[in-house]
Motif scaffolding. Structure first.
Motif, mmCIF file in Angstrom:
data_model
loop_
_atom_site.group_PDB
_atom_site.id
_atom_site.type_symbol
_atom_site.label_atom_id
_atom_site.label_comp_id
_atom_site.label_asym_id
_atom_site.label_seq_id
_atom_site.Cartn_x
_atom_site.Cartn_y
_atom_site.Cartn_z
ATOM 1 N N PHE A 1 29.736 -0.446 12.928
ATOM 2 C CA PHE A 1 31.125 -0.708 13.295
ATOM 3 C C PHE A 1 31.825 -1.458 12.178
ATOM 4 C CE2 PHE A 1 29.527 0.088 17.583
ATOM 5 C CZ PHE A 1 30.527 0.913 18.073
ATOM 6 N N ALA A 2 32.865 -0.832 11.605
ATOM 7 C CA ALA A 2 33.558 -1.395 10.438
ATOM 8 C C ALA A 2 34.111 -2.788 10.700
ATOM 9 C CB ALA A 2 34.680 -0.460 9.999
ATOM 10 N N SER A 3 34.706 -3.016 11.866
ATOM 11 C CA SER A 3 35.317 -4.319 12.145
ATOM 12 C C SER A 3 34.266 -5.431 12.166
ATOM 13 C CB SER A 3 36.088 -4.297 13.460
ATOM 14 O OG SER A 3 35.236 -3.932 14.527
ATOM 15 N N ILE A 4 33.117 -5.170 12.766
ATOM 16 C CA ILE A 4 32.039 -6.166 12.808
ATOM 17 C C ILE A 4 31.462 -6.351 11.407
ATOM 18 C CG2 ILE A 4 29.725 -6.693 13.707
ATOM 19 C CD1 ILE A 4 30.562 -5.132 16.251
ATOM 20 N N ARG A 5 31.228 -5.235 10.701
ATOM 21 C CA ARG A 5 30.676 -5.285 9.344
ATOM 22 C C ARG A 5 31.582 -6.118 8.424
ATOM 23 N NH1 ARG A 5 30.269 -0.126 8.779
ATOM 24 N NH2 ARG A 5 32.250 0.170 7.737
ATOM 25 N N ASP A 6 32.881 -5.841 8.475
ATOM 26 C CA ASP A 6 33.831 -6.560 7.630
ATOM 27 C C ASP A 6 33.888 -8.040 7.989
ATOM 28 O OD1 ASP A 6 34.360 -4.164 6.386
ATOM 29 O OD2 ASP A 6 36.280 -3.841 7.378
ATOM 30 N N PHE A 7 33.860 -8.342 9.283
ATOM 31 C CA PHE A 7 33.914 -9.730 9.740
ATOM 32 C C PHE A 7 32.684 -10.509 9.265
ATOM 33 C CE2 PHE A 7 32.770 -12.945 12.952
ATOM 34 C CZ PHE A 7 33.867 -13.787 12.820
ATOM 35 N N VAL A 8 31.508 -9.943 9.475
ATOM 36 C CA VAL A 8 30.267 -10.611 9.081
ATOM 37 C C VAL A 8 30.245 -10.831 7.563
ATOM 38 C CG1 VAL A 8 27.748 -10.339 8.921
ATOM 39 C CG2 VAL A 8 28.921 -9.847 11.069
ATOM 40 N N CYS A 9 30.654 -9.814 6.807
ATOM 41 C CA CYS A 9 30.653 -9.943 5.339
ATOM 42 C C CYS A 9 31.655 -10.998 4.879
ATOM 43 C CB CYS A 9 30.953 -8.600 4.684
ATOM 44 S SG CYS A 9 29.578 -7.435 4.831
ATOM 45 N N GLU A 10 32.813 -11.036 5.515
ATOM 46 C CA GLU A 10 33.832 -12.029 5.169
ATOM 47 C C GLU A 10 33.302 -13.451 5.407
ATOM 48 O OE1 GLU A 10 38.098 -13.285 7.014
ATOM 49 O OE2 GLU A 10 37.809 -11.136 6.653
ATOM 50 N N HIS B 1 26.692 -13.509 -1.351
ATOM 51 C CA HIS B 1 27.216 -12.220 -1.787
ATOM 52 C C HIS B 1 26.780 -11.221 -0.720
ATOM 53 C CE1 HIS B 1 28.324 -8.787 -4.161
ATOM 54 N NE2 HIS B 1 27.082 -8.339 -4.129
ATOM 55 N N ALA B 2 27.711 -10.441 -0.184
ATOM 56 C CA ALA B 2 27.375 -9.491 0.879
ATOM 57 C C ALA B 2 27.545 -8.058 0.383
ATOM 58 C CB ALA B 2 28.254 -9.727 2.100
ATOM 59 N N ILE B 3 26.573 -7.221 0.683
ATOM 60 C CA ILE B 3 26.655 -5.792 0.384
ATOM 61 C C ILE B 3 26.766 -5.076 1.721
ATOM 62 C CG2 ILE B 3 25.483 -3.786 -0.590
ATOM 63 C CD1 ILE B 3 23.992 -5.707 -2.462
ATOM 64 N N VAL C 1 14.065 -9.611 7.384
ATOM 65 C CA VAL C 1 15.014 -8.771 8.120
ATOM 66 C C VAL C 1 15.384 -9.501 9.407
ATOM 67 C CG1 VAL C 1 15.398 -6.545 9.259
ATOM 68 C CG2 VAL C 1 13.968 -6.656 7.188
ATOM 69 N N VAL C 2 16.695 -9.589 9.662
ATOM 70 C CA VAL C 2 17.221 -10.222 10.866
ATOM 71 C C VAL C 2 18.074 -9.193 11.589
ATOM 72 C CG1 VAL C 2 18.763 -12.025 11.742
ATOM 73 C CG2 VAL C 2 17.234 -12.531 9.830
ATOM 74 N N PHE C 3 17.869 -9.059 12.901
ATOM 75 C CA PHE C 3 18.740 -8.213 13.705
ATOM 76 C C PHE C 3 19.849 -9.072 14.288
ATOM 77 C CE2 PHE C 3 15.202 -4.955 14.886
ATOM 78 C CZ PHE C 3 15.417 -4.278 13.702
ATOM 79 N N LEU C 4 21.082 -8.615 14.116
ATOM 80 C CA LEU C 4 22.266 -9.226 14.714
ATOM 81 C C LEU C 4 22.791 -8.159 15.669
ATOM 82 C CD1 LEU C 4 24.341 -11.524 14.793
ATOM 83 C CD2 LEU C 4 25.514 -10.422 12.880
ATOM 84 N N THR C 5 22.570 -8.349 16.978
ATOM 85 C CA THR C 5 22.757 -7.240 17.912
ATOM 86 C C THR C 5 23.099 -7.708 19.321
ATOM 87 O OG1 THR C 5 21.640 -5.266 18.798
ATOM 88 C CG2 THR C 5 20.258 -7.195 18.375
#
Length: 123
Positions: free
Chosen positions: A11-20, A28-30, A81-85
């Motif tokens: 999910f782009a919104s979650i991905r972008d939020f977590v990286c921000e 540094h987030a990839i 490895v960590v699951f965020l779920t």
């Protein structure tokens, strides 16, 4: 040197939020959208990755499949490895832990606890 976190979230919104949030905390987030993309990044720059932060339920390559592939490869095996779920099935949690998962973080998470965990785990 900044620690690099590979974020795997469909999910782009979650991905972008977590990286921000990670970037604001000095990481540094990839960004990748599924396990297959994450494996491509890992094949090119495993030595740069401090930690993999992945969703569990994703299309193409799930978090569990990704975890198993990371732990089966000597080059990526040491990377935590960590699951965020939102997933909360105790059987899945136990199976993931047995497969080498470092931590299972339920969404929504407490930021302070989450970052303390990341700092503790990242290599």
């Amino acid at each position: 040197m900044k620690k690099t976190v590979l974020v795997v979230e469909d999910f782009a919104s979650i991905r972008d939020f977590v990286c921000e949030i990670l970037e604001k905390k000095g990481y540094h987030a990839i960004k990748t959208t599924n396990g297959n993309e994450a494996l491509e990044v890992l094949s090119r720059q495993a030595e740069d990755i401090s930690l993999v932060l992945s969703d569990y339920n994703m299309p193409e390559c799930t978090g569990m499949e990704l975890l198993k592939k990371i732990k089966a490869n000597p080059a990526t095996f040491p990377i935590p490895v960590v699951f965020l779920t939102t997933e909360s099935d105790p059987v899945k949690m136990r199976t993931a832990k047995d497969a080498g998962l470092a931590a299972w973080v339920r969404k929504p998470y407490k930021a302070d606890t989450f970052f303390a965990l990341l700092e503790n785990l990242s290599r």
